[in-house]
Scaffold this motif. Structure first.
Motif, PDB file in Angstrom:
ATOM      1  N   VAL A   1      -8.032  31.998  44.734  1.00 56.71           N
ATOM      2  CA  VAL A   1      -9.393  31.953  45.266  1.00 56.71           C
ATOM      3  C   VAL A   1      -9.457  32.784  46.535  1.00 56.71           C
ATOM      4  N   GLN A   2     -10.418  33.657  46.580  1.00 58.26           N
ATOM      5  CA  GLN A   2     -10.578  34.508  47.760  1.00 58.26           C
ATOM      6  C   GLN A   2     -12.054  34.695  48.049  1.00 58.26           C
ATOM      7  N   LEU A   3     -12.390  34.672  49.337  1.00 55.83           N
ATOM      8  CA  LEU A   3     -13.754  34.908  49.793  1.00 55.83           C
ATOM      9  C   LEU A   3     -13.721  36.011  50.828  1.00 55.83           C
ATOM     10  N   VAL A   4     -14.570  37.010  50.661  1.00 55.56           N
ATOM     11  CA  VAL A   4     -14.601  38.126  51.590  1.00 55.56           C
ATOM     12  C   VAL A   4     -16.039  38.335  52.060  1.00 55.56           C
ATOM     13  N   GLU A   5     -16.243  38.158  53.364  1.00 51.73           N
ATOM     14  CA  GLU A   5     -17.576  38.333  53.935  1.00 51.73           C
ATOM     15  C   GLU A   5     -17.775  39.765  54.401  1.00 51.73           C
ATOM     16  N   SER A   6     -19.032  40.171  54.463  1.00 47.89           N
ATOM     17  CA  SER A   6     -19.400  41.469  55.027  1.00 47.89           C
ATOM     18  C   SER A   6     -20.857  41.404  55.451  1.00 47.89           C
TER      19      SER A   6
ATOM     20  N   LEU B   1     -25.974  38.887  55.095  1.00 53.85           N
ATOM     21  CA  LEU B   1     -24.533  38.713  54.981  1.00 53.85           C
ATOM     22  C   LEU B   1     -24.171  38.506  53.512  1.00 53.85           C
ATOM     23  N   SER B   2     -23.023  39.027  53.135  1.00 49.14           N
ATOM     24  CA  SER B   2     -22.539  38.888  51.763  1.00 49.14           C
ATOM     25  C   SER B   2     -21.177  38.219  51.756  1.00 49.14           C
ATOM     26  N   CYS B   3     -20.934  37.482  50.698  1.00 51.34           N
ATOM     27  CA  CYS B   3     -19.628  36.836  50.498  1.00 51.34           C
ATOM     28  C   CYS B   3     -19.278  36.999  49.025  1.00 51.34           C
ATOM     29  N   THR B   4     -18.295  37.827  48.756  1.00 51.14           N
ATOM     30  CA  THR B   4     -17.876  38.057  47.388  1.00 51.14           C
ATOM     31  C   THR B   4     -16.663  37.198  47.068  1.00 51.14           C
ATOM     32  N   ALA B   5     -16.766  36.485  45.970  1.00 48.27           N
ATOM     33  CA  ALA B   5     -15.718  35.546  45.586  1.00 48.27           C
ATOM     34  C   ALA B   5     -14.886  36.095  44.432  1.00 48.27           C
ATOM     35  N   SER B   6     -13.645  35.700  44.400  1.00 46.51           N
ATOM     36  CA  SER B   6     -12.769  36.016  43.280  1.00 46.51           C
ATOM     37  C   SER B   6     -11.964  34.778  42.945  1.00 46.51           C
ATOM     38  N   GLY B   7     -11.680  34.611  41.669  1.00 45.62           N
ATOM     39  CA  GLY B   7     -10.897  33.475  41.224  1.00 45.62           C
ATOM     40  C   GLY B   7     -11.724  32.312  40.702  1.00 45.62           C
ATOM     41  N   PHE B   8     -13.021  32.378  40.859  1.00 49.82           N
ATOM     42  CA  PHE B   8     -13.900  31.342  40.349  1.00 49.82           C
ATOM     43  C   PHE B   8     -15.318  31.904  40.294  1.00 49.82           C
TER      44      PHE B   8
ATOM     45  N   TYR C   1     -18.602  17.473  54.345  1.00 45.75           N
ATOM     46  CA  TYR C   1     -17.642  17.530  53.250  1.00 45.75           C
ATOM     47  C   TYR C   1     -16.558  18.559  53.557  1.00 45.75           C
ATOM     48  N   GLU C   2     -15.397  18.319  52.981  1.00 42.92           N
ATOM     49  CA  GLU C   2     -14.303  19.262  53.170  1.00 42.92           C
ATOM     50  C   GLU C   2     -14.506  20.463  52.248  1.00 42.92           C
ATOM     51  N   PHE C   3     -14.383  21.649  52.814  1.00 43.73           N
ATOM     52  CA  PHE C   3     -14.444  22.885  52.049  1.00 43.73           C
ATOM     53  C   PHE C   3     -13.058  23.516  52.116  1.00 43.73           C
ATOM     54  N   PRO C   4     -12.323  23.551  51.010  1.00 50.32           N
ATOM     55  CA  PRO C   4     -10.936  24.035  51.049  1.00 50.32           C
ATOM     56  C   PRO C   4     -10.787  25.555  51.086  1.00 50.32           C
ATOM     57  N   HIS C   5     -11.848  26.273  50.737  1.00 50.42           N
ATOM     58  CA  HIS C   5     -11.727  27.731  50.652  1.00 50.42           C
ATOM     59  C   HIS C   5     -12.650  28.386  51.673  1.00 50.42           C
ATOM     60  N   TRP C   6     -12.079  29.306  52.446  1.00 53.10           N
ATOM     61  CA  TRP C   6     -12.819  29.952  53.524  1.00 53.10           C
ATOM     62  C   TRP C   6     -12.562  31.447  53.557  1.00 53.10           C
ATOM     63  N   GLY C   7     -13.578  32.188  53.973  1.00 51.44           N
ATOM     64  CA  GLY C   7     -13.388  33.586  54.290  1.00 51.44           C
ATOM     65  C   GLY C   7     -12.947  33.742  55.734  1.00 51.44           C
ATOM     66  N   ARG C   8     -12.732  34.973  56.139  1.00 53.18           N
ATOM     67  CA  ARG C   8     -12.252  35.232  57.500  1.00 53.18           C
ATOM     68  C   ARG C   8     -13.379  35.322  58.511  1.00 53.18           C
ATOM     69  N   GLY C   9     -14.594  35.444  58.042  1.00 57.50           N
ATOM     70  CA  GLY C   9     -15.730  35.466  58.939  1.00 57.50           C
ATOM     71  C   GLY C   9     -16.236  36.867  59.236  1.00 57.50           C
ATOM     72  N   THR C  10     -17.503  36.915  59.634  1.00 56.82           N
ATOM     73  CA  THR C  10     -18.120  38.173  60.037  1.00 56.82           C
ATOM     74  C   THR C  10     -18.990  37.907  61.258  1.00 56.82           C
ATOM     75  N   GLN C  11     -18.889  38.770  62.246  1.00 55.84           N
ATOM     76  CA  GLN C  11     -19.570  38.563  63.519  1.00 55.84           C
ATOM     77  C   GLN C  11     -21.021  39.006  63.439  1.00 55.84           C
ATOM     78  N   VAL C  12     -21.905  38.145  63.918  1.00 58.83           N
ATOM     79  CA  VAL C  12     -23.315  38.488  64.078  1.00 58.83           C
ATOM     80  C   VAL C  12     -23.646  38.364  65.558  1.00 58.83           C
ATOM     81  N   THR C  13     -24.166  39.428  66.137  1.00 58.13           N
ATOM     82  CA  THR C  13     -24.543  39.432  67.542  1.00 58.13           C
ATOM     83  C   THR C  13     -26.014  39.801  67.646  1.00 58.13           C
ATOM     84  N   VAL C  14     -26.785  38.935  68.286  1.00 56.26           N
ATOM     85  CA  VAL C  14     -28.215  39.166  68.453  1.00 56.26           C
ATOM     86  C   VAL C  14     -28.475  39.589  69.889  1.00 56.26           C
ATOM     87  N   SER C  15     -29.079  40.743  70.059  1.00 60.95           N
ATOM     88  CA  SER C  15     -29.399  41.235  71.398  1.00 60.95           C
ATOM     89  C   SER C  15     -30.852  40.925  71.726  1.00 60.95           C
ATOM     90  N   SER C  16     -31.070  40.537  72.966  1.00 67.69           N
ATOM     91  CA  SER C  16     -32.427  40.175  73.380  1.00 67.69           C
ATOM     92  C   SER C  16     -33.143  41.345  74.026  1.00 67.69           C
TER      93      SER C  16
END
Length: 130
Positions: A1-6, A19-26, A115-130
């Motif tokens: 199982v793999q999750l990749v954010e972008s 934001l996108s999260c592409t999954a593999s393995g399920f 709830y417990e989520f056993p599968h996680w991606g590495r994350g993607t940074q969102v920065t909002v400028s004012s």
């Protein structure tokens, strides 16, 4: 199982981002797919969840983003999206995609971030400028 954010990046307040999260393995529609976020110095919090086929593909978002963020899936691309609209400075955070086997949710969608989520991606940074 793999999750990749972008899709993260810098966006002006009031703007939009996807934001996108592409999954593999399920298959994403057979799982509960969620987005969480963690801002600097704060605890991780749930954002939105796509509850999967088990829950008739219902979608829920937490009060802090309700009406501004939406979640969707593309079964062909096996991808889950988080659409951010009317972003605010307080939306600045690392956004994580998470997955767990689908579970029966409350009809009002409350409580899912605990709830417990056993599968996680590495994350993607969102920065909002004012």
């Amino acid at each position: 199982v793999q999750l990749v954010e972008s899709g993260g990046g810098l966006v002006q307040a009031g703007g939009s981002l996807r934001l996108s999260c592409t999954a593999s393995g399920f298959r994403v529609n057979e799982y509960a797919m969620a987005w969480f976020r963690q801002a600097p110095g704060k605890e991780r919090e749930g954002v939105c969840i796509h509850a999967g086929d088990l829950n008739d593909s219902k979608k829920f978002c937490e009060d802090s983003v309700k009406g501004r963020f939406t979640i969707s899936t593309d079964a062909v691309k096996n991808t889950v999206y988080l659409h951010l609209d009317a972003v605010k400075a307080e939306d600045t955070a690392i956004y994580y995609c998470a997955a767990r086997k689908a579970f029966f949710m409350r009809s009002d969608g409350r409580g899912w971030p605990r709830y417990e989520f056993p599968h996680w991606g590495r994350g993607t940074q969102v920065t909002v400028s004012s």
